[in-house]
Motif scaffolding. Sequence first.
Motif, PDB file in Angstrom:
ATOM      1  N   ARG A  85     -25.087 -10.167 -34.723  1.00  0.00           N
ATOM      2  CA  ARG A  85     -24.619  -9.048 -33.902  1.00  0.00           C
ATOM      3  C   ARG A  85     -25.772  -8.304 -33.248  1.00  0.00           C
ATOM      4  N   PRO A  89     -26.786 -11.984 -29.599  1.00  0.00           N
ATOM      5  CA  PRO A  89     -26.463 -11.490 -28.253  1.00  0.00           C
ATOM      6  C   PRO A  89     -27.690 -11.110 -27.448  1.00  0.00           C
ATOM      7  N   ARG A  94     -27.275 -10.624 -23.669  1.00  0.00           N
ATOM      8  CA  ARG A  94     -26.086  -9.778 -23.719  1.00  0.00           C
ATOM      9  C   ARG A  94     -26.406  -8.481 -24.448  1.00  0.00           C
ATOM     10  N   LEU A  97     -23.633  -6.280 -25.980  1.00  0.00           N
ATOM     11  CA  LEU A  97     -22.957  -6.652 -27.214  1.00  0.00           C
ATOM     12  C   LEU A  97     -23.818  -6.453 -28.456  1.00  0.00           C
ATOM     13  N   ASP A  99     -25.694  -4.753 -31.606  1.00  0.00           N
ATOM     14  CA  ASP A  99     -25.311  -3.719 -32.568  1.00  0.00           C
ATOM     15  C   ASP A  99     -26.441  -3.601 -33.595  1.00  0.00           C
ATOM     16  N   TYR A 269     -19.150 -16.270 -26.757  1.00  0.00           N
ATOM     17  CA  TYR A 269     -19.201 -15.620 -25.445  1.00  0.00           C
ATOM     18  C   TYR A 269     -20.353 -16.121 -24.587  1.00  0.00           C
ATOM     19  N   GLU A 309     -16.205  -9.523 -32.234  1.00  0.00           N
ATOM     20  CA  GLU A 309     -16.280  -9.973 -30.848  1.00  0.00           C
ATOM     21  C   GLU A 309     -15.708 -11.376 -30.673  1.00  0.00           C
ATOM     22  N   TYR A 310     -15.848 -12.201 -31.690  1.00  0.00           N
ATOM     23  CA  TYR A 310     -15.374 -13.576 -31.591  1.00  0.00           C
ATOM     24  C   TYR A 310     -13.854 -13.646 -31.727  1.00  0.00           C
ATOM     25  N   MET A 313     -12.496 -12.632 -28.433  1.00  0.00           N
ATOM     26  CA  MET A 313     -12.668 -13.666 -27.428  1.00  0.00           C
ATOM     27  C   MET A 313     -11.656 -14.787 -27.594  1.00  0.00           C
TER      28      MET A 313
END
Length: 472
Positions: A85, A89, A94, A97, A99, A269, A309-310, A313
């Motif tokens: 995470r 990303p 990304r 995204l 964290d 993603y 997130e997955y 998606m």
Amino acid sequence: MSRLIVVSNRVPVPKGGQPPAGGLAVALSGAMEERGGVWFGWSGDTARHDEASEVRTLERGKVTYALVDLSQRDLEDYYAGFSNRMLWPLFHYRMDLTDFTRVTLGGYYRVNRLFAKLLAPMVEADDVVWIHDYHLIPLANELRQAGVRCRIGFFLHIPFPPPDILTVLPNHADLVRGLAAYDVIGFQTPLDVENFETYLRREKVGRRMSDGRFVIHGRAVRVEAWPVGIETKAFADIAAKSDDNTLVQRMDESLVGKSLIIGVDRLDYSKGIAERMLAFQSFLTLDTEARGKVTYLQVTPKSRSEVAEYAAMEKEVAELAGRVNGQHADLDWTPIRYVNRTVGRNALAGLYRLARVGLVTPLRDGMNLVAKEFVAAQKPDDPGVLLLSRFAGAAAELDGALITNPYDIDGTAGAISRALEMPLDERLDRWRRMYERIAEHDVAWWCRSFLDALEAAPSNGASAEPQLKAAS
């Protein structure tokens, strides 16, 4: 010949007396069988206690599989948290995204220290240690602090981002300082090396030397691009024999009068699956004559379901496939066949071989071996066309592909039309160039080349500024 110790987040233990699946596992296992070796890492199991403290070993021929259970807390902080995470990303560009928390950062270093504590007593003076991927960047430094002085190499399988992105990471300086503890660092592409060098220069923590090596925080380190390959010949042989596969036969029978377009990706993603479906939708809208004549098969096994997130998606892609089918489907034709599960390697090779177009359009990818598998699987006298994202590492090697920008939906739609209409002589020319490349630079070449470099590296476990002139 020195013993090889491979370290990865997850250890692919052979089951039922069979060798590990996958080209990378096969290549590394082959190297360890040749010289004797240890494969160390997470077992895939959860420890009963808060912290794992033991290593379980399994002997398979000349290879020892050394397995460590991780606690639920470690999995949440180190694996699902900081590794997947934050680093994943960020390294895939990304930033939206990412964290970052101090808790997950602490878990990341805690597990790397644990691995070092458990691995260090197993390392002998003339061993070579090869550590893999973003989960374990600090491990060499932890091993050095535990007294390990043998040669240690590192390979990053995902992209290395430019400094403007990497410096978003609050602990970027510590992470790069950890890389200085290695003797050899491997990246997938020259662009990754360039990004790394730019970071060193901009942050004033390293430089390239006249012999091509880098000095990083006072240590000489060899840094190069070694693009990962596949078992090209073996995969081509599997594809050539796939006519007997039941799944391939059923697919072939269902395609009478239709051309097959195929995409194969983990649900992630970074793979650009939604953008790809939108491009296919645009293709159907713009080329009305193609309706009913083309089928797009998207094979997408679930991935990292524990990360929110997955899960989101997965819902988004399934709904998008449903919308495209709802808009364009007919009673006897489904435009998109979306398969949300794993397909076996033999069947997959046969499906690649059936396809007229391979869609490999990630938004960002370290290499993407699907592109190379698609090329290897093609019929030498009637090959399909690879449509490849410019942001996949494989684009630096596969110059016979149609290169596309996955963010350009209509442009990708146009590339699909061009691929389907491409004449045989052009398809043959493009395929031959790519096949020659992946046949020469296969996974065995990659493994051998990296290990040769690591074996040749000076053993300088202690920090020392090398007496070499900086390159101009």
